[in-house]
Design an enzyme around this catalytic site. Structure first.
Site, PDB file in Angstrom:
ATOM      1  N   ASP A 433       0.623  -1.445   0.022  1.00 32.03           N
ATOM      2  CA  ASP A 433       0.315   0.057  -0.194  1.00 32.03           C
ATOM      3  C   ASP A 433       0.858   1.056   0.093  1.00 32.03           C
ATOM      4  O   ASP A 433       2.408   1.512   0.542  1.00 32.03           O
ATOM      5  CB  ASP A 433      -0.382   0.215   1.173  1.00 32.03           C
ATOM      6  CG  ASP A 433      -1.719   0.879   0.858  1.00 32.03           C
ATOM      7  OD1 ASP A 433      -2.084   1.487   0.426  1.00 32.03           O
ATOM      8  OD2 ASP A 433      -2.341   1.418   2.506  1.00 32.03           O
ATOM      9  N   LYS A 434       0.685   2.660  -0.477  1.00 37.68           N
ATOM     10  CA  LYS A 434       1.135   3.143  -0.247  1.00 37.68           C
ATOM     11  C   LYS A 434       0.933   4.454   0.626  1.00 37.68           C
ATOM     12  O   LYS A 434       1.560   5.062   1.880  1.00 37.68           O
ATOM     13  CB  LYS A 434       1.022   4.502  -1.696  1.00 37.68           C
ATOM     14  CG  LYS A 434       1.514   5.536  -1.766  1.00 37.68           C
ATOM     15  CD  LYS A 434       1.389   6.464  -2.985  1.00 37.68           C
ATOM     16  CE  LYS A 434      -0.430   7.518  -2.383  1.00 37.68           C
ATOM     17  NZ  LYS A 434      -0.138   8.593  -1.354  1.00 37.68           N
ATOM     18  N   GLU A 722      -9.409  14.636   7.493  1.00 38.80           N
ATOM     19  CA  GLU A 722     -10.289  14.680   8.398  1.00 38.80           C
ATOM     20  C   GLU A 722      -9.790  16.134   9.373  1.00 38.80           C
ATOM     21  O   GLU A 722      -9.692  17.187   9.514  1.00 38.80           O
ATOM     22  CB  GLU A 722     -11.292  14.687   9.131  1.00 38.80           C
ATOM     23  CG  GLU A 722     -12.158  13.886   8.247  1.00 38.80           C
ATOM     24  CD  GLU A 722     -13.539  13.259   8.718  1.00 38.80           C
ATOM     25  OE1 GLU A 722     -12.712  12.565  10.296  1.00 38.80           O
ATOM     26  OE2 GLU A 722     -14.656  12.703   8.448  1.00 38.80           O
ATOM     27  N   ARG A 833      -2.148  14.493  -1.989  1.00 37.67           N
ATOM     28  CA  ARG A 833      -3.353  14.620  -1.399  1.00 37.67           C
ATOM     29  C   ARG A 833      -4.555  15.415  -1.943  1.00 37.67           C
ATOM     30  O   ARG A 833      -4.055  16.206  -1.005  1.00 37.67           O
ATOM     31  CB  ARG A 833      -4.001  12.808  -0.638  1.00 37.67           C
ATOM     32  CG  ARG A 833      -2.805  11.914   0.084  1.00 37.67           C
ATOM     33  CD  ARG A 833      -2.924  11.989   1.365  1.00 37.67           C
ATOM     34  NE  ARG A 833      -4.310  11.312   1.427  1.00 37.67           N
ATOM     35  CZ  ARG A 833      -4.644   9.769   1.558  1.00 37.67           C
ATOM     36  NH1 ARG A 833      -3.992   8.752   0.634  1.00 37.67           N
ATOM     37  NH2 ARG A 833      -6.000   9.629   1.597  1.00 37.67           N
ATOM     38  N   GLY A 914      -5.247   3.538  -3.676  1.00 36.67           N
ATOM     39  CA  GLY A 914      -6.771   3.890  -3.752  1.00 36.67           C
ATOM     40  C   GLY A 914      -6.514   5.535  -4.727  1.00 36.67           C
ATOM     41  O   GLY A 914      -7.029   6.114  -4.722  1.00 36.67           O
ATOM     42  N   ASN A1052      -8.155  -1.659   4.511  1.00 36.71           N
ATOM     43  CA  ASN A1052      -8.870  -2.000   2.899  1.00 36.71           C
ATOM     44  C   ASN A1052      -7.159  -2.199   2.845  1.00 36.71           C
ATOM     45  O   ASN A1052      -7.947  -2.794   1.870  1.00 36.71           O
ATOM     46  CB  ASN A1052      -8.432  -0.100   2.648  1.00 36.71           C
ATOM     47  CG  ASN A1052      -7.215   0.471   2.978  1.00 36.71           C
ATOM     48  OD1 ASN A1052      -6.710   0.265   3.849  1.00 36.71           O
ATOM     49  ND2 ASN A1052      -6.822   1.202   1.571  1.00 36.71           N
ATOM     50  N   ASP A1053      -6.645  -3.041   3.528  1.00 39.02           N
ATOM     51  CA  ASP A1053      -5.241  -3.742   3.295  1.00 39.02           C
ATOM     52  C   ASP A1053      -5.636  -5.119   3.148  1.00 39.02           C
ATOM     53  O   ASP A1053      -4.870  -5.964   2.710  1.00 39.02           O
ATOM     54  CB  ASP A1053      -4.058  -3.196   3.608  1.00 39.02           C
ATOM     55  CG  ASP A1053      -3.581  -1.805   2.855  1.00 39.02           C
ATOM     56  OD1 ASP A1053      -3.826  -1.652   1.881  1.00 39.02           O
ATOM     57  OD2 ASP A1053      -3.446  -1.019   3.511  1.00 39.02           O
TER      58      ASP A1053
END
EC number: 7.6.2.1
Length: 1472
Positions: A433-434, A722, A833, A914, A1052-1053
């Site tokens: 993942d990043k 956030e 991002r 993502g 998510n990984d």
């Protein structure tokens, strides 16, 4: 900006298709005429009746079908322990095999050893494992008993009050009351909270490891209770889904006695194991209990994975079984042939009771079984036990490596899977993942763009260049100059506070249950001392230095807002209004919880006052008018607002101002909430006020002033993005002051507080990729939707400028969108991002219609997710773009060096993220995943035909350059790098997005995709979903049959981590879900370097050589018994005592290989880190493969022949007995096997020497004692005094000295040749290790200089760079491909070392939709940009209209490649 008119028609159509004959009423959604007679289906739904007086009978009937809350995680009971444990152990075929041998040995005709002796090894192994399992199960039993005995307050129907009971007494339907810091005993639907807003805060660290608080809300309709919850008044029936293991998904509805329904979801469910925080009292009804709770359903225990070596061992054991079968067959045939040579039955052939002799065939069969018993050691039962012990030792060394310990988080490596440590040394592909894995996941606000104007925040960038100073613990948020009132305003701040302001909620003093959830254990020491009390709150994250240009505009906007007397009749597109809305969106559109630094877990809640809103505004407007008249062009300062209610302070009797007279975009308000004294920045202070004006202003603002010595506000966010946005808004004095489920309060730059009614919150999800809040503006009364999300989504949801009637407004909107898109691309190239911010104003009628459908969707039990998604899509459209943000996520320390080392080790690294493509590509360059000289192919298309053609062309292109290089690699066997100049074969990288992956998987293009990736040294998958990540890992693992490793840090990984051979979780900022699903857990990505290159290599090398040694040892020893059968008539006799044979494997030769497997180091850690290519030996399985196995078998046969026949020839013709003959053979074999082990050892320590010497001496001590005491142990042949007599015979010494030398001579000669002339990397490294330090460093430098390829020539590759920043940086093209192929193929190689965003160009570039939109709209630069492309370039764009200049130039080529099936967003361009 209105909702679609056909929304209700679509809903009606959907309802009629699903069998609903009538339209539901607004008050009773989903209510059908038959609802009163509805019968529930218990197989599809769960029906819960409350356990109170009115519903007790129904509860009694239903609750018996549901299990209680008592849990039992033990596997055994006292009665089932012995049979069940034995049954489980005999599932291992090795144990079953040895049980079969024990049974055979009990048959008199096949008895070889004493029956008890044969049972001993198996009994010892079974007993050790049984004791281990029993201890583990007893610990589980004690913990279960402790959990079941914990106390909780349960409502008792008879007493009509809450009674103290145990957890195990809780049943479905019971009412449970919990206090602060207590653990939730079951899955409970929240019906009451002491919080006035009906919110209960949970800490879910026991479930997912996340320390930030989660909010749970009381079911709608129950949040307005002021007193304690009364269970007797609850008469509703709860219908929900059946128990499942989805922690974040829950749906159901509550059916009231009047047949109305209220829907609820996971936001109202308290999960078992969570801890109540920040809430005095919470009460609810039990929905799931015991083993049906979601936490228990997720408690699957540790996963079992089989390592590659273990799979290899199973294969080789089958070879051993075949070898055993062959040897037993030889014995059986030899026995029959030997018996057939007698003319009459020999005297030792005893007949049965009837005087009959066994037939030769049956005797041969019995001998076959007897030989299996005799040669049983050929199957190494002790190997499995030794492997487990070795892995435990390796894990211990991993845990105690200080280089794998992170001081910042106080975390060391965690080994959650003990049986695959050796796989760490054989990894061929890494999928990473990043965000949070390669980067720190500390989001820092860097830049923003508002209505097309970009603010670069240079001061903030300079601040970020000094991370060490920023991360210091003593630095305060107020170091830089922030917005503050003049000092004299704060002098009397202590007298300015209101004593009636609401105070933060007090934490309950109730004691926490002194146990932790048994299904999730937190890491010891995690963040308890080093981490701040609030997540995402380090100084580098929350300190934002405002941009001066934007700061002045915020000041001007505030002045304009205060001096505006009327509100525009229609929406304003002015810059000042957009700036206000932009920062309001940053502040409001989130789920951040507000607390204070002194009490970081106490939420700040300030119920807004309804007094004199307009009065406060009018008074403040007058004050600022005076300020403006005094110094309009001078800078001024303001201070933090007050704890008091401004309206109350200024008086309740002043006249209010009509809202219609206010500006629509006004950001003023009259209400003020508690701020806790936080100082925030925006305007510079100037000493411009005279004493008179200053005094009057001080007098006028005396009420709203606030003391600066109060506690600072803290923000608890669920994600670092956030938190970064809220901190950024706070830097400009748009401060989030408090949040409740109904309202959110924002303090504005001038010190006033604006309280918005929070109507709906549409949370972020991975499908929509956005979040929205629906609020009612307190000044204008308008209903506003603020939305933030991914630019790829938000830009498609914007209002079409063509629909605007005003031409000027249309042009302005187009210009804003085009400029914002350029800024987004700029941010992405900088590795930031990006998030887009937008708004929408909804009229009251459309909102009420939408809200009705939304409530209907929330109350639905079937298709709830689809309905909620549909309602969100109908609201989030026709948006007005406000701006965008760029957030920096910095690389972790050591990531570039780690990636470079892993690549040198022969590991292919893929990044699956993502994030948007430009951001991921920039990060890839920063971390050395992509190099300046790489040729990068970017494939972006969602059309399968287009994707296939691009893959074919790319493969044809790559093969022309790389086939010679690949051939050279095959010739070298991957041991010596290819000598082909890299200029002739440029290195290739591949960038691909999620839509292209969908086209690949759906179009069955996996093989072509994999073939292309095998020519690429780096692959970057952007915009990929968690499912796509796992599919990619499985595709590579299964199709290429390679060892894979996945590493990530977030939820998510998890699927990617579980799909790989080895999953590694990083315990970072996103909780512990990745860690809990992983096999190993590390604190930083850089730890992966030593974990793989050093520990992985050692673990593999040690275990592989130990396994080979074990096979050799057993075969060598068993063959001694086999050779003896040729001289005893294949009778199954032995020349070695039975006990000596058992002791040989259990004691004499068991410890040296274990120490060897734990401590041996073939190459030092320093050399392994300096020469990463040494890792390739594990990838190629050089230490343990099929040839190595058979070489060891041949060596074992040779050594057994020497060890048997030299003593045989020595004692041939003598009259010694059988044990006197067997003792020197046993001694020689032990000496040979131990010396063989010594030759395999690469590291010699005192422990190694003591173990080897101790094993040898133990043999003599045990043999002497045994032979001296065993007079009649093995009648009629007894080993009494055999060893003592042998020790007095010189022949024994001579034989024991010469025989091992002869046996080991070939192996010694082979090792000498390998050490002298060997070309393997490991042998070279071992030579370097023996040199002095200075010479060793010099040799390593020479090695690396030879191995490192020469720099690629820029002129060797075709180059057509079209930088995203503009054509001015594009170098002239240099084509090396044939002219006839120019339209099919393109390569790009930068010609210098300039930054990648300026020189990097893509060979295959699919323009994203936003780029296409930018080029096709009124962008004055788009046509020029395309017009300046070099003459060989060709743009392919199916179903898209590009700039005329570029399109007409390559129109023929476009038509050749276009596809009829392409979608609106499908566009691919081929750059030459």
């Amino acid at each position: 900006m209105t909702l679609s008119l056909d929304f209700s028609w679509l809903r009606w159509k959907w309802r009629t298709q699903n069998g609903f004959s009538q339209s539901p009423s607004e008050s009773t959604p989903l209510l059908s005429p038959e609802m009163g007679q509805q019968s529930y289906n218990p197989t599809e739904q769960r029906v819960v009746y409350p356990n109170n007086g009115m519903c007790h009978q129904d509860w009694k009937k239903v609750s018996r079908r549901y299990p209680g809350n008592s849990i039992c995680t033990t596997k055994y009971t006292l009665l089932t322990f012995l049979p069940q444990n034995l049954f489980e152990q005999f599932h291992r075929w090795a144990n079953l095999y040895f049980l079969f041998l024990v049974i055979l040995n009990w048959i008199p005709s096949m008895e070889v050893f004493h029956r008890e002796i044969t049972m001993l090894p198996l009994a010892i192994v079974l007993f050790i494992i049984m004791v281990k399992d029993g201890i583990e199960d007893f610990k589980r039993y004690r913990f279960d008993r402790e959990m079941n005995s914990a106390s909780i307050q349960i409502y008792e129907r008879i007493e009509q009050s809450y009674m103290q009971k145990r957890w195990q007494d809780v049943r479905v339907g019971d009412f449970v009351q919990m206090r602060c810091n207590e653990i939730v005993p079951a899955d409970i639907l929240l019906l009451f909270s002491s919080d006035p807003s009906g919110v209960c805060h949970l800490e879910t660290a026991n479930l997912d490891g996340e320390t930030n608080l989660k909010q749970r809300r009381v079911v709608k309709g129950f949040s307005q209770q002021e007193l304690q919850f009364q269970p007797e008044y609850f008469h509703s029936t709860i219908i929900c889904e059946r128990p499942n293991n989805h922690l974040s998904k829950f749906k159901g509805y509550m059916e009231h006695p009047d047949q109305t329904r209220t829907g609820f979801g996971s936001e109202s469910l308290l999960l078992r194991g969570c801890t109540i925080r920040n809430t005095e009292v919470a009460a609810g009804i039990v929905i799931y209990a015991g083993h049906e709770t979601k936490a228990m359903l997720n408690n699957s225990g540790p996963r079992y994975k089989r390592s590659k070596i273990e799979r290899r061992i199973n294969t080789d054991i089958f070879f051993c079984i075949g070898l055993l079968f062959l040897m037993c067959l030889i014995g059986a045939v030899g026995h029959s042939v030997w018996n057939g040579t007698f003319q009459e039955h020999p005297p030792f052939d005893v007949p049965d009771a009837d005087g009959n002799f066994l037939p030769l065939a049956l005797g041969g069969f019995y001998m076959f079984l007897t030989m299996i018993i005799l040669l049983q050691v050929l199957i190494p039962i002790s190997l499995y036990v030794s492997i487990e012990l070795v892995k435990l030792g390796q894990v211990y060394l991993l845990h105690n490596d200080l280089d794998l310990y992170d001081e910042e988080t106080d975390l060391s490596i965690q080994c959650r899977a003990l049986n695959i440590t050796e796989d760490l040394g054989q990894i061929q592909y890494i999928f990473s993942d990043k965000t949070g894995t390669l980067t720190e996941n500390k989001m820092v606000f860097r830049r923003c763009t508002i209505v097309g104007s970009e603010y670069c925040h240079q001061e903030n960038a300079k601040r970020l260049e000094m991370p060490k100073e920023l991360d210091s613990d003593g630095e305060e948020w107020t170091q830089y100059q922030c917005l503050s009132f003049p000092p004299r305003w704060a002098q009397n701040s202590a007298t300015m506070r209101s004593q009636g302001g609401a105070q933060p909620l007090k934490r309950s003093q109730s004691a926490r249950v002194p146990i932790q959830s048994h299904f999730r254990q937190r890491s010891v020491g995690r963040w308890e001392t080093s981490q701040p009390p609030v997540a995402f709150s380090s100084s580098i994250e929350k300190d934002v230095t405002p941009d001066k240009n934007l700061l002045s505009k915020v000041r001007d906007a505030a002045l304009w807002l205060e001096t505006s007397d009327t509100r525009p009749a229609k929406p304003s597109h002015s810059t000042t209004a957009s700036i206000a809305d932009f920062f309001l969106a940053l502040t409001i559109c989130n789920s951040v919880m507000v607390s204070t630094t002194t009490e970081p877990r106490k939420r700040v809640t300030t119920p807004p006052s309804s007094k004199a809103l307009g009065t406060s505004l009018e008074k403040i407007q007058q004050l600022f008018q005076r300020l403006k008249l005094l110094s309009l062009s001078q800078s001024f300062s303001s201070t933090a607002p007050s704890d008091t209610d401004l309206g109350e302070s200024l008086g309740p009797n002043m006249a209010t101002t009509d809202s219609d007279e206010k500006d629509d975009a006004s950001v003023c308000s009259g209400d003020c909430s508690t701020d806790g004294g936080y100082r925030s920045s925006t305007w510079e202070q100037g000493d411009i006020l005279g004493s008179e004006s200053g005094a009057s202003l001080e007098e006028g603002l005396e009420a709203p002033a606030l003391s600066l010595d109060g506690p600072e506000l803290c923000y608890e966010a669920e994600s670092p993005d956030e938190a970064a946005l809220v901190h950024a808004a706070r830097a400009y004095s748009f401060t989030l002051v408090s949040r409740t489920p109904e309202q959110v309060t924002v303090r504005l730059p001038q010190g006033m507080c604006l309280t918005f009614d929070l109507l709906f919150t549409l949370g972020f999800d991975s499908v929509r990729k956005r979040m929205s809040v629906v609020v009612r503006h307190p000044l204008t009364g308008e209903i506003i939707v603020y939305t933030k999300g991914a630019d790829s989504v938000i830009m498609d949801l914007l209002e079409d400028p063509a629909c605007v009637s005003d031409i000027d407004v249309e042009k302005k909107l187009r210009r804003i969108q085009a400029r914002t898109q350029k800024h987004l691309d700029l941010y992405a190239r900088d590795g930031l991002r990006t998030l887009c911010i937008a708004k929408k104003v909804v009229n009251e009628e459309d909102f009420q219609r939408w809200a009705s459908f939304r409530r209907e969707a929330e109350a639905s039990l079937d298709n709830r997710e689809e309905l909620l998604m549909e309602t969100a899509q109908h609201l989030e459209n026709h948006l007005t773009l406000l701006g965008a943000t760029g957030i920096e996520d910095r690389l972790q320390e050591g990531v570039p060096d780690t990636i470079a080392a892993l690549r040198e080790a022969g590991i292919q690294l893929w990044v699956l993220t993502g994030d948007k493509q430009e951001t991921a590509v920039n990060i890839a360059y920063s971390c050395k995943l992509l190099d300046q000289t790489d040729t990068v192919y970017s494939i972006n298309t969602e059309n399968q035909e287009t994707c296939e053609s691009i893959l074919n062309c790319a493969l044809e292109d790559v093969k022309r350059f790389h086939e010679p290089q690949e051939a050279a690699r095959k010739l070298c066997g991957c041991l010596i790098p290819s000598k082909m100049p890299s200029a002739m074969a440029p290195k290739v990288g591949l960038v691909i997005d999620g839509k292209t992956l969908n086209a690949i998987f759906q179009g069955k293009l996996e093989n072509k995709f994999l073939e292309l990736t095998q020519h690429c040294r780096s692959v970057l998958c952007c915009r990929s979903t968690p499912l796509q990540k796992s599919m990619i890992v499985k595709l590579v693992r299964d199709k290429l049959s390679v060892m894979t490793l996945s590493i990530g840090d977030g939820a998510n990984d998890v699927s990617m981590i579980q799909a790989a051979d080895i999953g590694i979780g990083i315990s970072g900022q996103e909780g512990m879900q990745a860690v809990m699903s992983s096999d190993f857990a590390i604190a930083r990505f850089s730890h992966l370097k030593k974990l793989l290159l050093v520990h992985g290599h050692w673990c593999y090398s040690r275990l592989a050589r130990m396994v080979v040694y074990y096979f050799y040892k057993n075969v060598c020893y068993v063959n001694l018994l086999f050779w003896y059968q040729f001289f005893c008539g294949f009778s199954g006799s032995t020349m070695i005592d039975y006990w000596q044979m058992i002791f040989f494997n259990l004691f004499f030769t068991s410890l040296p290989p274990i120490i060897f497997g734990i401590l041996d180091k073939d190459v030092s850690a320093e050399t392994l880190l300096a020469l990463p290519e040494l890792y390739k030996s594990g990838q190629n399985s050089e230490c343990y493969n099929l040839p190595m196995f058979w070489i060891s078998m041949a060596d074992a046969f040779y050594q057994s022949l020497i060890c048997f026949f030299i003593p045989y020839l020595t004692y041939r013709g003598s009259d010694i007995d059988v044990f006197t003959f067997g003792t020197p053979i046993n001694t020689i074999s032990l000496t040979t096997i131990l010396l063989h082990q010594a030759m395999e050892m690469k590291t010699w320590t005192v422990l190694h020497g003591l173990v080897l010497l101790g094993s040898f001496l133990m043999y003599f001590v045990v043999s002497l004692i045994y032979n001296a005491t065993c007079v009649t142990c093995n009648s009629p042949t007894n080993p009494y005094w055999v060893m003592e007599r042998q020790l007095s015979d010189p022949t024994f010494y001579l034989t024991c000295l010469l025989t091992p030398v002869v046996a080991l001579l070939p192996r010694y000669f082979l090792l000498s040749l390998q050490g002298t002339y060997g070309k393997s990397l490991i042998s070279k490294a071992q030579k370097i290790d023996k040199l002095p330090t200075d010479k060793r460093n010099l040799e390593i430098q020479n090695w690396r200089s030879k191995q490192r390829p020469a720099p690629a020539s820029a002129s060797a590759s075709a180059s057509a760079s079209v930088p995203a920043s503009g054509p001015a940086h594009a170098p002239p093209p240099c084509h090396i491909v044939p002219p006839t192929r120019q339209q099919d193929l393109g390569t790009s190689t930068p010609k210098n070392s300039s930054p990648p965003r300026k020189k990097h160009a893509e060979d295959w570039v699919l323009q994203s939709p936003r780029c296409s939109r930018e080029l096709s709209r009124d962008d004055p630069c788009s046509g020029d940009t395309l017009a300046k492309l070099s003459s060989g370039e060709c743009l392919l764009g199916p179903n898209r209209t590009m700039a005329p200049t570029a399109y007409t130039r390559g129109q023929k080529d476009v038509s050749r490649h276009s596809s009829k099936g392409s979608h609106r967003r499908s566009q691919s361009s081929l750059t030459i």
